[in-house]
Design an enzyme around this catalytic site. Structure first.
Site, PDB file in Angstrom:
ATOM      1  N   HIS A  27      -1.097  -1.259  -4.330  1.00 20.45           N
ATOM      2  CA  HIS A  27      -2.371  -0.834  -3.749  1.00 20.45           C
ATOM      3  C   HIS A  27      -2.379   0.690  -3.578  1.00 20.45           C
ATOM      4  CE1 HIS A  27      -6.034  -1.632  -1.350  1.00 20.45           C
ATOM      5  NE2 HIS A  27      -5.625  -0.652  -0.552  1.00 20.45           N
TER       6      HIS A  27
ATOM      7  N   MET B 236     -11.926   5.121  -0.996  1.00 18.73           N
ATOM      8  CA  MET B 236     -12.640   5.336   0.269  1.00 18.73           C
ATOM      9  C   MET B 236     -13.323   6.689   0.150  1.00 18.73           C
ATOM     10  SD  MET B 236      -9.664   3.845   2.702  1.00 18.73           S
ATOM     11  CE  MET B 236      -8.536   3.901   1.340  1.00 18.73           C
TER      12      MET B 236
ATOM     13  N   ASP C 100      -4.639   3.946  -2.244  1.00 17.76           N
ATOM     14  CA  ASP C 100      -5.764   4.346  -1.396  1.00 17.76           C
ATOM     15  C   ASP C 100      -6.175   5.779  -1.681  1.00 17.76           C
ATOM     16  OD1 ASP C 100      -6.113   2.047   0.483  1.00 17.76           O
ATOM     17  OD2 ASP C 100      -4.003   2.468   0.877  1.00 17.76           O
TER      18      ASP C 100
ATOM     19  N   MET D 279     -11.848  -5.270   5.057  1.00 14.90           N
ATOM     20  CA  MET D 279     -10.982  -4.384   5.835  1.00 14.90           C
ATOM     21  C   MET D 279     -10.630  -5.052   7.166  1.00 14.90           C
ATOM     22  SD  MET D 279     -10.434  -1.725   3.931  1.00 14.90           S
ATOM     23  CE  MET D 279      -9.342  -1.006   5.160  1.00 14.90           C
TER      24      MET D 279
ATOM     25  N   GLY E 259       0.815  -2.127   4.204  1.00 11.75           N
ATOM     26  CA  GLY E 259       1.399  -0.793   4.161  1.00 11.75           C
ATOM     27  C   GLY E 259       2.581  -0.694   5.099  1.00 11.75           C
ATOM     28  N   SER E 260       2.305  -0.473   6.399  1.00 12.63           N
ATOM     29  CA  SER E 260       3.397  -0.275   7.353  1.00 12.63           C
ATOM     30  C   SER E 260       4.292  -1.507   7.479  1.00 12.63           C
ATOM     31  CB  SER E 260       2.835   0.143   8.716  1.00 12.63           C
ATOM     32  OG  SER E 260       1.783  -0.702   9.086  1.00 12.63           O
TER      33      SER E 260
ATOM     34  N   HIS F 291      -8.184   1.452  -4.409  1.00 11.38           N
ATOM     35  CA  HIS F 291      -9.165   1.333  -3.311  1.00 11.38           C
ATOM     36  C   HIS F 291      -9.727   2.722  -3.024  1.00 11.38           C
ATOM     37  CE1 HIS F 291      -9.659   0.439   1.305  1.00 11.38           C
ATOM     38  NE2 HIS F 291     -10.824   0.565   0.693  1.00 11.38           N
TER      39      HIS F 291
ATOM     40  N   GLY G 222      -8.983   4.516   6.619  1.00  9.06           N
ATOM     41  CA  GLY G 222      -8.611   5.918   6.740  1.00  9.06           C
ATOM     42  C   GLY G 222      -7.145   6.146   7.081  1.00  9.06           C
ATOM     43  N   PHE G 223      -6.543   5.175   7.753  1.00 14.47           N
ATOM     44  CA  PHE G 223      -5.171   5.365   8.213  1.00 14.47           C
ATOM     45  C   PHE G 223      -4.373   4.067   8.126  1.00 14.47           C
ATOM     46  CE2 PHE G 223      -8.063   8.198  10.389  1.00 14.47           C
ATOM     47  CZ  PHE G 223      -7.466   9.443  10.190  1.00 14.47           C
ATOM     48  N   GLY G 224      -3.080   4.211   7.851  1.00 21.09           N
ATOM     49  CA  GLY G 224      -2.185   3.056   7.901  1.00 21.09           C
ATOM     50  C   GLY G 224      -1.732   2.828   9.341  1.00 21.09           C
TER      51      GLY G 224
ATOM     52  N   SER H 218       0.833  -1.211   0.000  1.00 19.29           N
ATOM     53  CA  SER H 218       0.000   0.000   0.000  1.00 19.29           C
ATOM     54  C   SER H 218       0.866   1.259   0.000  1.00 19.29           C
ATOM     55  CB  SER H 218      -0.916   0.012   1.223  1.00 19.29           C
ATOM     56  OG  SER H 218      -1.530   1.280   1.320  1.00 19.29           O
TER      57      SER H 218
ATOM     58  N   ASP I 204      -7.131  -5.995   3.790  1.00 24.10           N
ATOM     59  CA  ASP I 204      -6.409  -4.720   3.843  1.00 24.10           C
ATOM     60  C   ASP I 204      -6.514  -4.130   5.247  1.00 24.10           C
ATOM     61  OD1 ASP I 204      -5.347  -2.199   3.351  1.00 24.10           O
ATOM     62  OD2 ASP I 204      -7.046  -1.511   2.143  1.00 24.10           O
ATOM     63  N   GLY I 205      -5.344  -3.877   5.857  1.00 22.34           N
ATOM     64  CA  GLY I 205      -5.317  -3.234   7.170  1.00 22.34           C
ATOM     65  C   GLY I 205      -4.795  -4.166   8.239  1.00 22.34           C
ATOM     66  N   GLY I 206      -3.679  -3.792   8.843  1.00 17.16           N
ATOM     67  CA  GLY I 206      -3.123  -4.580   9.936  1.00 17.16           C
ATOM     68  C   GLY I 206      -2.471  -5.879   9.518  1.00 17.16           C
TER      69      GLY I 206
ATOM     70  N   MET J 218      -8.796   8.762  -0.687  1.00 18.68           N
ATOM     71  CA  MET J 218      -9.725   9.156   0.391  1.00 18.68           C
ATOM     72  C   MET J 218     -10.279  10.546   0.108  1.00 18.68           C
ATOM     73  SD  MET J 218      -7.413   8.020   3.623  1.00 18.68           S
ATOM     74  CE  MET J 218      -6.514   6.480   3.626  1.00 18.68           C
TER      75      MET J 218
END
Ligand code: DX5
Ligand code: ZN
Length: 216
Positions: free
Chosen positions: A33, A68, A35, A137, A197-198, A66, A142-144, A8, A175-177, A37
């Site tokens: 990916h 959002m 994002d 999700m 992402g992170s 993606h 909204g946030f990485g 991401s 997606d996410g975490g 927003m």
């Protein structure tokens, strides 16, 4: 089957975006990916089409876009112009989801529907045969860098069962975490595509982090 990896760009260094796109180009990731927003559907704003145009030109990976945003169907031509492989829109943002899936397909892209953590998988029964992919999700969008919501793994399993019962060939993306630990459990539960992402961009070697996720 190895999961498809979709790093991401939200966690990249925005001061040196080209370097990070080139890193993904060199890596084992199949997708990139992206994002988008709007500060309305989610409480944050990322980047828009003027920034993404040069990114898309530089990327040699398939673009996994993606959105959002509210009324995502308004931006089908812009997403198409990027050369996107997949256009993900949120279930919660589309009262006429079936029409939006059709419009994305007619534009020559693969349509995907995304579910927020509180939206049940069972709501997909009447759309699961008309989508290329379902994106679940693992955090509130909204946030990485947020903590993975553990219930997502059970949702992957439930979605796999629903799709098997309906004869759907759709891919399952999360997606996410996502990191090595949560990713391993998600793949075991039936996820085909992992967004990270992170876990990629904060790693000492992002390319190595992508390889490790790919080998899950
Ligand atoms: C969050 C975005 C994600 C985000 C994931 O709303 O949709 O794609 O970049 O970041 P991590 O992998 O750090 O949770
Ligand atoms: Zn995303």
């Amino acid at each position: 089957m190895k999961p498809v990896i979709s790093p991401s760009l939200l966690s990249a260094d925005f001061g040196h975006l080209a370097d990070d796109v080139e890193m993904v180009n060199r890596s084992e990731a199949e997708w990139l990916h992206i994002d988008i927003m709007d500060g309305v559907f989610v409480p944050n704003i990322s980047f828009g089409f003027p920034v993404l145009k040069p990114v898309a030109k530089l990327s040699r990976k398939l673009l996994d876009v993606h959105l959002m945003i509210v009324q995502p169907e308004k931006f089908i031509p812009e997403v198409k112009a990027l050369g996107a492989h997949v256009m993900n829109v949120h279930y919660e943002a589309c009262p006429h989801l079936h029409r939006v899936m059709q419009q994305i397909r007619e534009a020559g892209m693969n349509p995907a529907v995304t579910l927020n953590p509180a939206t049940p998988v069972s709501l997909l029964k009447d759309i699961v045969n008309d989508v290329y992919m379902v994106l679940l999700m693992g955090v509130n969008p909204g946030f990485g860098g947020q903590k993975f919501i553990e219930h997502t793994t059970a949702k992957v399993r439930e979605l796999r069962e629903l799709m098997d019962a309906c004869g759907s060939q759709a891919l399952i993306e999360v997606d996410g975490g996502v990191n090595l630990d949560t990713g391993a459990r998600l793949v075991e539960a039936g996820a085909d595509v992992l967004v990270a992402g992170s876990a990629v961009f904060s790693a000492p070697s992002p390319e190595e982090a992508i390889r490790a996720l790919h080998n899950l």
